[in-house]
Design a protein around this motif. Structure first.
Motif, short mmCIF file in Angstrom:
data_model
loop_
_atom_site.label_atom_id
_atom_site.label_comp_id
_atom_site.label_asym_id
_atom_site.label_seq_id
_atom_site.Cartn_x
_atom_site.Cartn_y
_atom_site.Cartn_z
N SER A 6 -5.76 6.81 10.92
CA SER A 6 -5.47 5.45 10.11
C SER A 6 -5.78 5.34 8.97
CB SER A 6 -6.48 4.47 11.05
OG SER A 6 -7.68 4.51 11.03
N VAL A 7 -6.61 6.32 8.18
CA VAL A 7 -6.86 6.01 6.76
C VAL A 7 -5.49 6.13 6.07
CG1 VAL A 7 -7.96 7.16 4.90
CG2 VAL A 7 -9.37 7.01 7.03
N ALA A 8 -5.47 5.20 5.10
CA ALA A 8 -4.19 5.16 4.15
C ALA A 8 -4.16 6.19 3.39
CB ALA A 8 -4.39 3.94 3.41
N ASP A 9 -2.86 6.34 2.73
CA ASP A 9 -2.43 7.51 1.61
C ASP A 9 -3.06 7.20 0.50
OD1 ASP A 9 -1.76 9.94 1.09
OD2 ASP A 9 0.47 9.28 0.91
N GLY A 10 -4.15 6.51 0.03
CA GLY A 10 -4.65 6.32 -1.37
C GLY A 10 -4.25 4.97 -1.94
N TYR A 11 -4.17 4.74 -3.06
CA TYR A 11 -3.99 3.74 -3.68
C TYR A 11 -2.58 3.87 -4.45
CZ TYR A 11 -8.44 1.57 -2.88
OH TYR A 11 -9.54 1.21 -2.24
N TRP A 12 -1.44 3.05 -4.21
CA TRP A 12 -0.28 3.14 -4.94
C TRP A 12 -0.26 3.36 -6.38
CZ3 TRP A 12 4.49 4.40 -2.81
CH2 TRP A 12 5.54 4.37 -3.72
N ASP A 13 0.00 4.78 -6.79
CA ASP A 13 0.07 4.94 -8.41
C ASP A 13 -0.95 4.61 -8.99
OD1 ASP A 13 1.57 6.07 -10.40
OD2 ASP A 13 2.27 4.29 -10.98
N MET A 14 -2.25 4.89 -8.47
CA MET A 14 -3.54 4.70 -9.15
C MET A 14 -4.48 5.94 -8.76
SD MET A 14 -4.25 0.58 -8.45
CE MET A 14 -5.37 0.56 -9.87
N PRO A 15 -4.15 6.97 -9.39
CA PRO A 15 -4.83 8.23 -8.85
C PRO A 15 -6.48 8.28 -9.15
CG PRO A 15 -3.69 8.53 -11.03
CD PRO A 15 -3.23 7.23 -10.49
N ALA A 16 -6.89 7.69 -10.18
CA ALA A 16 -8.24 7.53 -10.46
C ALA A 16 -8.98 6.76 -9.60
CB ALA A 16 -8.49 7.02 -11.97
N GLU A 17 -8.49 5.62 -9.09
CA GLU A 17 -8.98 4.78 -8.10
C GLU A 17 -9.08 5.33 -6.69
OE1 GLU A 17 -8.22 2.36 -11.65
OE2 GLU A 17 -6.97 3.97 -10.48
N THR A 18 -7.99 6.03 -6.60
CA THR A 18 -7.77 6.79 -5.16
C THR A 18 -9.08 7.95 -4.98
OG1 THR A 18 -5.28 6.55 -5.18
CG2 THR A 18 -6.30 8.39 -3.84
N ARG A 19 -9.09 8.73 -6.23
CA ARG A 19 -10.09 9.84 -6.07
C ARG A 19 -11.33 9.06 -5.92
NH1 ARG A 19 -6.84 11.71 -10.19
NH2 ARG A 19 -8.24 10.79 -11.75
N SER A 20 -11.65 8.08 -6.23
CA SER A 20 -13.06 7.47 -6.31
C SER A 20 -13.06 6.76 -4.87
CB SER A 20 -13.22 6.26 -7.19
OG SER A 20 -12.49 5.32 -7.00
N THR A 21 -12.31 6.50 -3.95
CA THR A 21 -12.44 5.73 -2.82
C THR A 21 -11.99 6.86 -1.44
OG1 THR A 21 -12.08 3.79 -3.79
CG2 THR A 21 -11.73 4.23 -1.25
N PHE A 22 -10.97 7.52 -1.80
CA PHE A 22 -10.51 8.67 -0.90
C PHE A 22 -11.01 9.96 -1.08
CE2 PHE A 22 -7.83 4.94 -0.83
CZ PHE A 22 -7.18 4.66 0.57
#
Length: 535
Positions: free
Chosen positions: A390-406
């Motif tokens: 169920s975990v989402a596929d990151g934040y849309w077009d936000m690679p830095a924020e995605t790396r810090s949370t996912f």
């Protein structure tokens, strides 16, 4: 093609290729005449819904929408909202969910950041004219090529929904588009509610949405005979997944309301066929204060679900008294988990329901880690992290924020501080970012709010930290008085002093008429500030 398999017979795992429309196709083929949505006197079966979806999907293809394109929507809950959603993902496009409460800043940020090509919106809500608003805002929405308005046939800008919905279906073209859709494709970009900062677009896939829905259905034993009252907004996972998604998977029905209002909820329950009711604590507080609700027979309801934020024990007791036949259950989830990820276990005692959010559902795994990312022992405090389909596929077009949370290996850093017992029961202490440090001691607002909410004069409360030159930070409690009550600050301070360590007692108390809320009914603490009066 042979009979479609029952979605519940297909585990939603990293290897499954089940999509949202596969589930709808299954329901329309096997139980075509079963009611799925009841809305404002209208009854929509699975077969009805499927036909409407294919007509709008055809319109999207004729408008040039293609696989991966984004479609924004800002509207109250309705059958049309659901049709637009499923038609969008039928052709492989991605729905960007917005709230009708949003205005210029939110519309420009979310539509611009997502690159939405089409925007569906209500023509007007109350005294707010969305057509005029969007006409003025159009220069700031360069990606939006087409506007579609609900509630009018010939808008001054763009298209009317009536014409879109009446488009003759082209089954061949729709099937060709659907053949390209995969379980790992993005289905929804759902912007976080922004209680602590700038919203980020969680990218929910078909697989993650179904993973959460299937886990919830299994935990609550939802089935075709259940009817869930739909009050949570569709632009929130509470409406999108916990209500509609779970009911689609289970084959049950949704008694849908345009939005939450205590009187509408009371009238829906009075009709006598609701079996599941889910809402956030604010909704329960408002409902229990309603004179209309006081006379309603609630004995048909078998489960009351409380999600979205901390459940205070005092409120839990009031809910149990108001719904004597219902089992009270916590539901914990985030935009980033596509819906529910932790739910009270059916065997949990009332004490466990009052003190924990439950145990992970489906294939969800949970762990508690310290600031270095190391596991802490059972009962020790740290950040809750989750992993699962169920975990989402990151934040849309936000690679830095995605790396810090996912994080690596599939773990999601929830930002919630808590503890976990040896048998997997999780207790949430509060948001990591909401925690403040007073004189070297960590203070979690939820703990203080639990105490304040037990006082008869408190309807709602929120505690925040504010800078202080001596202690680093101090605490301020914002109090909304209960109807007919006068808040005595000395009494509240005394209550906190009696039940909490001295460093946790708020230094300031502010009585206010209301608190800023997110569209999903959570308190938006990022808008609460306090500072000493200017000298």
């Amino acid at each position: 093609m042979g009979p479609l398999p029952d979605p519940l017979a297909l585990p939603v795992t990293d290897n499954s290729d089940l999509t949202l429309l596969t589930v709808l196709d299954h329901r329309a083929a096997t139980t075509p005449d079963s009611t799925f949505i009841e809305f404002m006197g209208e009854t929509v079966t699975f077969a009805d819904l499927s036909g409407r979806v294919d007509r709008v999907a055809t319109a999207w293809l004729q408008m040039g929408l293609a696989h991966g394109d984004r479609v924004g929507i800002a509207s109250r809950n309705s059958v049309d909202w659901l049709v637009a959603y499923l038609a969008t993902v039928r052709v492989g496009a991605v729905l960007v969910t917005l709230s009708i409460m949003y205005r210029e800043r939110e519309f420009t940020h979310m539509l611009g950041q997502s690159g939405a090509r089409v925007l569906l919106c209500e023509s007007a809500v109350a005294d707010f004219d969305f057509q005029a608003f969007l006409s003025d805002l159009r220069p700031q929405l360069p990606s939006v090529e087409q506007f579609v308005f609900f509630g009018t046939e010939q808008p001054a800008l763009g298209h009317g929904w009536t014409g879109i919905a009446a488009t003759p279906a082209d089954p061949v073209a729709v099937a060709a588009a659907f053949d390209r859709v995969r379980a790992t494709d993005p289905a929804v970009i759902l912007y976080t509610s922004g209680t602590t900062g700038q919203p980020k677009g969680a990218t929910l896939t078909h697989r993650s949405l179904l993973g959460s829905a299937v886990g919830q259905v299994e935990r609550y034993a939802q089935g075709p005979d259940d009817t869930m009252l739909g009050v949570m907004p569709f632009n929130h996972v509470g409406g999108l997944t916990c209500t509609v998604g779970s009911s689609l998977v289970s084959g049950g029905a949704v008694a849908l309301l345009p939005g939450f209002h205590p009187d509408l909820v009371a009238e829906a329950i009075a009709r006598g066929h609701i079996t599941l009711f889910a809402g956030v604590p604010t909704m329960y507080t408002m409902l229990l204060a309603s004179e209309t609700f006081a006379a309603v027979d609630t004995t048909r309801i078998r489960t009351c679900v409380v999600g979205g934020s901390n459940l205070e024990p005092a409120l839990a007791e009031r809910v149990r008294a108001a719904f004597p036949s219902a089992r009270l259950s916590n539901l914990y989830g985030l935009s980033e988990t596509s819906g529910a990820s932790v739910i009270s276990h059916p065997d949990d005692s009332p004490d466990l329901v009052d003190t924990t959010i439950g145990t992970p559902i489906g294939d969800v795994q949970a762990r508690i880690v310290d600031d270095s990312g190391d596991l802490v022992p059972p009962g020790a405090e740290g950040e809750l992290q989750l992993r699962g389909t169920s975990v989402a596929d990151g934040y849309w077009d936000m690679p830095a924020e995605t790396r810090s949370t996912f994080l690596p290996d599939g773990w999601l850093a929830t930002g919630d501080m808590g503890t976990m017992t040896g048998d997997g029961h999780i207790t949430i202490r509060g948001r990591k970012k909401e925690m403040y440090v007073r004189g070297g001691y960590n203070v979690y607002p939820a703990e203080i709010e639990n105490v304040l909410s037990t006082h008869r004069s408190v309807a709602l409360c929120a505690v925040i930290g504010y800078p202080d030159p001596t202690f680093g930070e101090k605490g301020c409690a914002f109090i909304v008085p209960a109807p007919g009550q006068v808040v005595d600050i000395d009494e509240l301070r005394g209550l906190c002093t009696q039940q909490l360590a001295a460093y946790k007692v708020p230094d300031q108390f502010e009585v206010v008429d209301s608190l800023p809320m997110t569209p999903a009914g959570k308190i938006r603490k990022s808008e609460l500030t306090w500072g000493p009066p200017a000298q």
